[in-house]
Scaffold this active site. Structure first.
Site, PDB file in Angstrom:
ATOM      1  N   CYS A 118      59.695   8.488  66.426  1.00 32.71           N
ATOM      2  CA  CYS A 118      59.781   8.454  64.950  1.00 32.71           C
ATOM      3  C   CYS A 118      60.843   7.480  64.444  1.00 32.71           C
ATOM      4  CB  CYS A 118      60.039   9.846  64.404  1.00 32.71           C
ATOM      5  SG  CYS A 118      58.736  10.993  64.834  1.00 32.71           S
ATOM      6  N   HIS A 259      63.046   9.430  57.196  1.00 32.01           N
ATOM      7  CA  HIS A 259      61.884   9.858  57.974  1.00 32.01           C
ATOM      8  C   HIS A 259      61.448  11.222  57.453  1.00 32.01           C
ATOM      9  CE1 HIS A 259      59.233  11.016  61.071  1.00 32.01           C
ATOM     10  NE2 HIS A 259      60.078  11.795  61.716  1.00 32.01           N
ATOM     11  N   ASN A 289      54.472  14.787  59.033  1.00 28.59           N
ATOM     12  CA  ASN A 289      55.286  13.832  59.786  1.00 28.59           C
ATOM     13  C   ASN A 289      54.364  12.781  60.405  1.00 28.59           C
ATOM     14  OD1 ASN A 289      56.781  12.524  61.763  1.00 28.59           O
ATOM     15  ND2 ASN A 289      57.854  14.373  62.432  1.00 28.59           N
TER      16      ASN A 289
HETATM   17  N1  COA Z   1      52.872  30.294  61.036  1.00 28.65           N
HETATM   18  C1  COA Z   1      53.360  31.542  61.112  1.00 28.65           C
HETATM   19  N2  COA Z   1      54.304  31.912  61.997  1.00 28.65           N
HETATM   20  C2  COA Z   1      54.770  30.962  62.827  1.00 28.65           C
HETATM   21  C3  COA Z   1      54.302  29.632  62.807  1.00 28.65           C
HETATM   22  C4  COA Z   1      53.309  29.318  61.869  1.00 28.65           C
HETATM   23  N3  COA Z   1      52.779  28.080  61.761  1.00 28.65           N
HETATM   24  N4  COA Z   1      54.942  28.927  63.749  1.00 28.65           N
HETATM   25  C5  COA Z   1      55.804  29.767  64.348  1.00 28.65           C
HETATM   26  N5  COA Z   1      55.686  31.005  63.798  1.00 28.65           N
HETATM   27  C6  COA Z   1      56.440  32.221  64.137  1.00 28.65           C
HETATM   28  C7  COA Z   1      56.942  32.181  65.551  1.00 28.65           C
HETATM   29  O1  COA Z   1      55.971  32.669  66.448  1.00 28.65           O
HETATM   30  C8  COA Z   1      58.146  33.079  65.454  1.00 28.65           C
HETATM   31  O2  COA Z   1      57.720  34.416  65.504  1.00 28.65           O
HETATM   32  P1  COA Z   1      58.542  35.485  66.386  1.00 28.65           P
HETATM   33  O3  COA Z   1      59.920  35.514  65.754  1.00 28.65           O
HETATM   34  O4  COA Z   1      57.745  36.725  66.201  1.00 28.65           O
HETATM   35  O5  COA Z   1      58.548  34.930  67.758  1.00 28.65           O
HETATM   36  C9  COA Z   1      58.687  32.828  64.048  1.00 28.65           C
HETATM   37  O6  COA Z   1      57.587  32.298  63.312  1.00 28.65           O
HETATM   38  C10 COA Z   1      59.846  31.882  64.031  1.00 28.65           C
HETATM   39  O7  COA Z   1      59.471  30.739  64.795  1.00 28.65           O
HETATM   40  P2  COA Z   1      60.435  29.551  64.995  1.00 28.65           P
HETATM   41  O8  COA Z   1      59.801  28.533  65.896  1.00 28.65           O
HETATM   42  O9  COA Z   1      61.781  30.082  65.386  1.00 28.65           O
HETATM   43  O10 COA Z   1      60.478  29.007  63.504  1.00 28.65           O
HETATM   44  P3  COA Z   1      61.477  28.027  62.814  1.00 28.65           P
HETATM   45  O11 COA Z   1      62.116  28.732  61.697  1.00 28.65           O
HETATM   46  O12 COA Z   1      62.348  27.305  63.799  1.00 28.65           O
HETATM   47  O13 COA Z   1      60.490  26.939  62.187  1.00 28.65           O
HETATM   48  C11 COA Z   1      59.705  24.705  62.602  1.00 28.65           C
HETATM   49  C12 COA Z   1      59.673  26.167  63.048  1.00 28.65           C
HETATM   50  C13 COA Z   1      58.871  23.892  63.577  1.00 28.65           C
HETATM   51  C14 COA Z   1      59.126  24.624  61.213  1.00 28.65           C
HETATM   52  C15 COA Z   1      61.196  24.215  62.559  1.00 28.65           C
HETATM   53  O14 COA Z   1      61.832  24.586  63.747  1.00 28.65           O
HETATM   54  C16 COA Z   1      61.271  22.728  62.401  1.00 28.65           C
HETATM   55  O15 COA Z   1      60.780  22.155  61.439  1.00 28.65           O
HETATM   56  N6  COA Z   1      61.970  22.019  63.337  1.00 28.65           N
HETATM   57  C17 COA Z   1      62.065  20.572  63.295  1.00 28.65           C
HETATM   58  C18 COA Z   1      60.881  19.969  63.997  1.00 28.65           C
HETATM   59  C19 COA Z   1      60.722  18.503  63.709  1.00 28.65           C
HETATM   60  O16 COA Z   1      61.000  18.038  62.643  1.00 28.65           O
HETATM   61  N7  COA Z   1      60.193  17.743  64.711  1.00 28.65           N
HETATM   62  C20 COA Z   1      59.905  16.360  64.594  1.00 28.65           C
HETATM   63  C21 COA Z   1      61.164  15.562  64.590  1.00 28.65           C
HETATM   64  S1  COA Z   1      60.812  13.854  64.452  1.00 28.65           S
END
Ligand code: COA
Length: 337
Positions: A118, A259, A289
């Site tokens: 990215c 980004h 993204n």
């Molecule tokens: N819908 C509903 N529930 C979801 C879900 C979805 N799409 N994706 C994950 N969950 C659930 C998980 O299973 C978890 O449940 P549990 O607590 O029962 O295990 C809970 O939601 C929390 O999941 P988690 O992965 O800890 O969520 P989060 O708050 O970290 O959010 C992202 C996830 C991906 C949105 C966040 O971590 C993020 O945006 N990170 C940056 C990623 C990024 O930008 N990458 C590219 C960089 S260039």
């Protein structure tokens, strides 16, 4: 800019996104999720995806044609193509070589792919700046075209909610008025934390030797929480350093064009710079993204929608797999898009 370097002009910028829209609501057909869950955590409502035979080549070609047209440069005066795709449709011929042919460039110019996920656009800009600054090449086409949805694990609701497809392109040339459009640029990487986002390509061993136990799937594997923490701790500070290196203060820079990975990450950078919403360009809501393409898409669309007035300055910043990150303070001249 190092002494004696030829100053660089950003001459044209273009973008292209596919027509097909996949909304958060659509994703509920794939797994248990909701628009509310996705939107509150990421700021994304929908994303564009390639369909049928459409690939990053088609998107990259249109983005490149737009950028070339805006630059006013004849396509055969381009003397180098750098493609910064995270997910080229083929390893070879490279996307850059394919685009050289599709653009109808009849000269045998150098064309190569350069991957920094990215952060690819900022990396490519730094490479182009070196070439132009040293007088090696003059008119360089940078294309950031990404097909993330081809390598997304559509069974993983933690990652497949995030990504979309799109392309952006830039034409950079030696400056004709002595003014450098790059006020500062910095690129960085830390491979020791690279496991945060991985795509292990499908592989095989020679049938005469023992096979590896694990074969890559070619799909994105990501630790979202760690990526989030990395982004909000590393990137805002880095953006400040880029601004400092430009000799300007944050207030003196007109726009932040980051980004588009997550609205909350964008807000972390915004808060650090104490910017009001009108100075921050965000279109993640509609595209998700799009990797290296996200900055040029946000920039050109921002101009089209009247959010960005040209004849201004902007701080661009990228971050992503590698882990890589980079930032640049740039001058946006009238007529570039
Ligand atoms: N819908 C509903 N529930 C979801 C879900 C979805 N799409 N994706 C994950 N969950 C659930 C998980 O299973 C978890 O449940 P549990 O607590 O029962 O295990 C809970 O939601 C929390 O999941 P988690 O992965 O800890 O969520 P989060 O708050 O970290 O959010 C992202 C996830 C991906 C949105 C966040 O971590 C993020 O945006 N990170 C940056 C990623 C990024 O930008 N990458 C590219 C960089 S260039």
């Amino acid at each position: 800019m190092a002494e004696n370097m030829i100053p660089l002009k950003i001459a044209g910028i273009g973008y292209c996104v596919p027509e097909t829209v996949v909304t958060n609501e659509d994703l509920t057909k794939l797994y248990e999720t909701s628009d509310e869950w996705i939107y509150t955590r990421t700021g994304i409502k929908e994303r564009r995806v390639v369909s049928g035979n459409e690939t990053a080549v088609d998107l990259g070609l249109k983005a490149a044609q737009n950028a070339i047209e805006k630059s006013g440069i004849d396509v055969n005066d381009i003397d180098c193509i750098i493609s910064a795709a995270s997910v080229p449709p083929q390893l070879y011929p490279t996307l850059a070589c394919t685009l050289q042919a599709k653009l109808g460039i009849t000269k045998t110019i150098p064309a190569f792919d350069m991957t920094a996920a990215c952060t690819g656009l900022i990396y490519a800009l730094q490479v182009a700046r070196g070439f132009i600054g040293a007088g090696i090449y003059k008119n360089i086409l940078i294309v950031a075209a990404d097909n993330n949805t081809k390598i997304t694990n559509w069974e993983d609701r933690g990652t497949s909610i995030l990504f979309g497809d799109g392309a952006g392109a830039m034409v950079v040339t030696p400056s004709d008025d002595g003014i450098d459009d790059i006020l500062s640029i910095k690129i960085s990487a830390d491979g020791s934390i690279g496991q945060m986002i991985q795509t292990n390509m499908p592989s095989q061993c020679c049938p005469l030797v023992k096979q590896a136990d694990e074969v890559g799937t070619g799909k994105i594997i990501m630790n979202g929480k760690d990526v989030y923490k990395f982004a909000v701790t590393t990137v805002p500070k880095y953006v400040e350093e880029c601004i400092e290196a430009s000799g300007k203060t944050a207030e003196e820079i007109d726009y932040l064009i980051p980004h588009q990975a997550n609205q909350r990450i964008i807000e972390a950078i915004q808060n650090r710079l104490k910017y009001t919403d009108d100075k921050v360009i965000s279109n993640i809501k509609y595209y998700g993204n799009t990797s290296a393409a996200s900055i040029p898409i946000a920039l050109v669309e921002g101009v089209e929608q009247g959010k960005i007035k040209l004849g201004s300055t902007a701080v661009l910043c990228g971050f992503g797999a590698g882990m890589t990150w980079g930032g640049a303070v740039v001058r946006l001249r009238e007529g570039i898009c």
